[in-house]
Design a protein around this motif. Structure first.
Motif, PDB file in Angstrom:
ATOM      1  N   VAL A  38      -5.084  -0.962 -11.435  1.00 19.19           N
ATOM      2  CA  VAL A  38      -3.034  -0.976 -11.252  1.00 19.19           C
ATOM      3  C   VAL A  38      -3.000  -1.161  -9.572  1.00 19.19           C
ATOM      4  O   VAL A  38      -4.527  -0.296  -9.082  1.00 19.19           O
ATOM      5  CB  VAL A  38      -2.903   0.992 -11.521  1.00 19.19           C
ATOM      6  N   PHE A  39      -2.066  -1.615  -9.212  1.00 18.00           N
ATOM      7  CA  PHE A  39      -2.119  -1.657  -7.969  1.00 18.00           C
ATOM      8  C   PHE A  39      -0.123  -0.887  -7.964  1.00 18.00           C
ATOM      9  O   PHE A  39       0.933  -1.907  -8.471  1.00 18.00           O
ATOM     10  CB  PHE A  39      -1.793  -3.021  -6.923  1.00 18.00           C
ATOM     11  N   ASN A  40       0.017  -0.218  -8.071  1.00 20.31           N
ATOM     12  CA  ASN A  40       1.139   0.665  -7.202  1.00 20.31           C
ATOM     13  C   ASN A  40       2.359   0.157  -6.262  1.00 20.31           C
ATOM     14  O   ASN A  40       1.476  -0.076  -4.384  1.00 20.31           O
ATOM     15  CB  ASN A  40       0.820   2.267  -6.934  1.00 20.31           C
ATOM     16  N   ASP A  41       3.064  -0.795  -6.469  1.00 22.67           N
ATOM     17  CA  ASP A  41       3.540  -1.281  -4.932  1.00 22.67           C
ATOM     18  C   ASP A  41       5.577  -0.494  -5.160  1.00 22.67           C
ATOM     19  O   ASP A  41       6.102  -0.967  -5.172  1.00 22.67           O
ATOM     20  CB  ASP A  41       4.569  -2.497  -5.819  1.00 22.67           C
ATOM     21  N   ALA A  42       4.905   0.438  -4.289  1.00 21.25           N
ATOM     22  CA  ALA A  42       6.145   1.227  -2.957  1.00 21.25           C
ATOM     23  C   ALA A  42       7.088   2.347  -4.976  1.00 21.25           C
ATOM     24  O   ALA A  42       7.879   2.415  -4.234  1.00 21.25           O
ATOM     25  CB  ALA A  42       6.592   0.796  -2.391  1.00 21.25           C
ATOM     26  N   GLY A  68      -4.557   0.944  -6.694  1.00 25.11           N
ATOM     27  CA  GLY A  68      -4.202   0.380  -5.439  1.00 25.11           C
ATOM     28  C   GLY A  68      -2.808   0.285  -5.245  1.00 25.11           C
ATOM     29  O   GLY A  68      -2.872   0.821  -5.933  1.00 25.11           O
ATOM     30  N   GLY A  69      -2.329   0.592  -3.706  1.00 27.14           N
ATOM     31  CA  GLY A  69      -1.026   0.397  -3.833  1.00 27.14           C
ATOM     32  C   GLY A  69      -0.975   0.798  -2.081  1.00 27.14           C
ATOM     33  O   GLY A  69      -2.201   1.036  -1.384  1.00 27.14           O
ATOM     34  N   HIS A  70       0.493   1.059  -1.676  1.00 26.75           N
ATOM     35  CA  HIS A  70       1.339   1.182  -0.796  1.00 26.75           C
ATOM     36  C   HIS A  70       2.280   2.461  -0.821  1.00 26.75           C
ATOM     37  O   HIS A  70       2.841   1.644  -2.086  1.00 26.75           O
ATOM     38  CB  HIS A  70       0.959   0.329   0.289  1.00 26.75           C
ATOM     39  N   ASP A  71       2.979   2.799  -0.191  1.00 32.02           N
ATOM     40  CA  ASP A  71       4.020   3.472  -0.110  1.00 32.02           C
ATOM     41  C   ASP A  71       4.716   3.360   1.152  1.00 32.02           C
ATOM     42  O   ASP A  71       5.720   4.406   1.783  1.00 32.02           O
ATOM     43  CB  ASP A  71       3.462   5.151   0.318  1.00 32.02           C
ATOM     44  N   SER A  72       4.777   1.882   1.585  1.00 29.69           N
ATOM     45  CA  SER A  72       6.057   1.264   2.396  1.00 29.69           C
ATOM     46  C   SER A  72       7.590   1.888   1.869  1.00 29.69           C
ATOM     47  O   SER A  72       7.515   1.679   0.538  1.00 29.69           O
ATOM     48  CB  SER A  72       5.572   0.416   2.277  1.00 29.69           C
TER      49      SER A  72
END
Length: 346
Positions: A38-42, A68-72
């Motif tokens: 899973v990749f969480n895209d903000a 994975g992911g980012h919180d931009s």
């Protein structure tokens, strides 16, 4: 243990659908080693809380979950998220899944069987659309293309002949063809990768069972891609892959779409157009189409003929399944071979 299959799941604000989507991963009847990447895209909703809840359930059932992911402040797009999810995964095969869709229990098992036998192919499947009547013609096209049409109808406005959320392929082949374009919103990353796949000599196959519930809703990422963007990519791909094999060709449709295609072609391709053809007597009576915006002198004048007086090959700009079968009957009456004598661009 290294996974045999990695389910690739990009997520952006998918709270309304994630429970059902992740439950379908848990319910797969595949007995080999499987992981969910899973990749969480903000995401700004409760998507991450739902993912963490399901991580416990999935790993309790033997399915490794990689997150994975980012919180931009802003998402970086579907192409970026898919690439990241693939990079952090380990499976020998990749099973693509959108966060608003639902897999049937046999999906991974049946598509893996097909992929093992066809290592350089993208494997798709039939779908069940939700809501059921939201895109009837498109759904029928997805599910009813003949095996050979998976390669001949790649120029149509419908996009890839097997839809992205049904894709399944080997990691080795994806690494050879990919990655996805990371241009973000407005970029048809699935179409561009599909074209690169075909350029590399890849095959296209479909498991003829409805293995995915394919959801239609206003927030779907596909709605962010402009029709003009898709059109431009399609025309260039047609010119690259098909038109070089034809010394001349006829555009079937002297109306708006046929004329638009003619105007969109490069000068070299336009010079190969020997005629338009149609069944509309009013258009045929005009005798020719004059390209008024052309810089050429004299301006090009292309004859307009009845389809029976025209000669193949044809690029067909008539939408299928909209004339009560009349167009299809006319086409069949000419006894042409799809791919050699005509291509659909509708």
């Amino acid at each position: 243990m290294r996974a045999q299959v990695s389910v690739i799941l990009p997520v952006h604000n998918a709270e309304p659908w994630l429970d059902e989507c992740l439950r379908s991963v848990l319910q797969q009847d595949f007995e080999g080693a499987m992981e969910l990447s899973v990749f969480n895209d903000a995401s700004k909703d409760k998507s991450m809380a739902i993912i963490e809840k399901w991580k416990v359930k999935l790993e309790g059932s033997g399915i490794l979950v990689v997150i994975g992911g980012h919180d931009s402040p802003s998402p970086r797009g579907v192409g970026y998220s898919k690439n990241k999810a693939i990079a952090q995964s380990s499976g020998s095969y990749l099973c693509f899944l959108d966060s608003d869709d639902v897999m049937m229990p046999q999906r991974v098992r049946l598509q893996l069987e097909a992929a093992v036998g066809h290592p350089t192919s993208i494997i798709g499947c039939q779908v069940r659309r939700e809501p059921p009547n939201s895109t009837e013609r498109y759904t029928r096209w997805i599910n009813q293309l003949a095996p050979e049409q998976l390669l001949t109808q790649v120029f149509t406005s419908n996009g890839p002949t097997v839809v992205m959320p049904t894709w399944f392929c080997s990691r080795a082949w994806f690494s050879h063809v990919g990655p996805f374009d990371e241009g973000g919103q407005g970029v048809p990353e699935d179409l561009l990768l599909f074209y690169n796949h075909l350029r590399a000599g890849g095959g296209v196959r479909r498991v003829d069972q409805r293995l995915l519930l394919y959801r239609y809703h206003p927030g779907a990422a596909t709605h962010s891609v402009l029709e003009t963007t898709i059109w431009t990519h399609r025309v260039r791909f047609l010119e690259e892959r098909a038109l070089p094999h034809w010394a001349t060709f006829t555009i079937w449709n002297a109306g708006k779409q046929g004329r638009r295609l003619y105007r969109s072609l490069t000068a070299g391709s336009r010079h190969k157009v020997v005629a338009f053809c149609d069944v509309d007597e009013n258009k045929i009576k005009k005798g020719f189409y004059c390209y008024e915006d052309s810089q050429e002198r004299p301006k090009p004048r292309v004859p307009i003929l009845h389809f029976r007086a025209a000669r193949p090959p044809f690029v067909i700009c008539v939408k299928l399944d909209l004339t009560g079968g009349a167009f299809e009957d006319n086409l069949r009456s000419l006894h042409l071979q799809e791919g050699r004598d005509f291509l659909h661009f509708s």
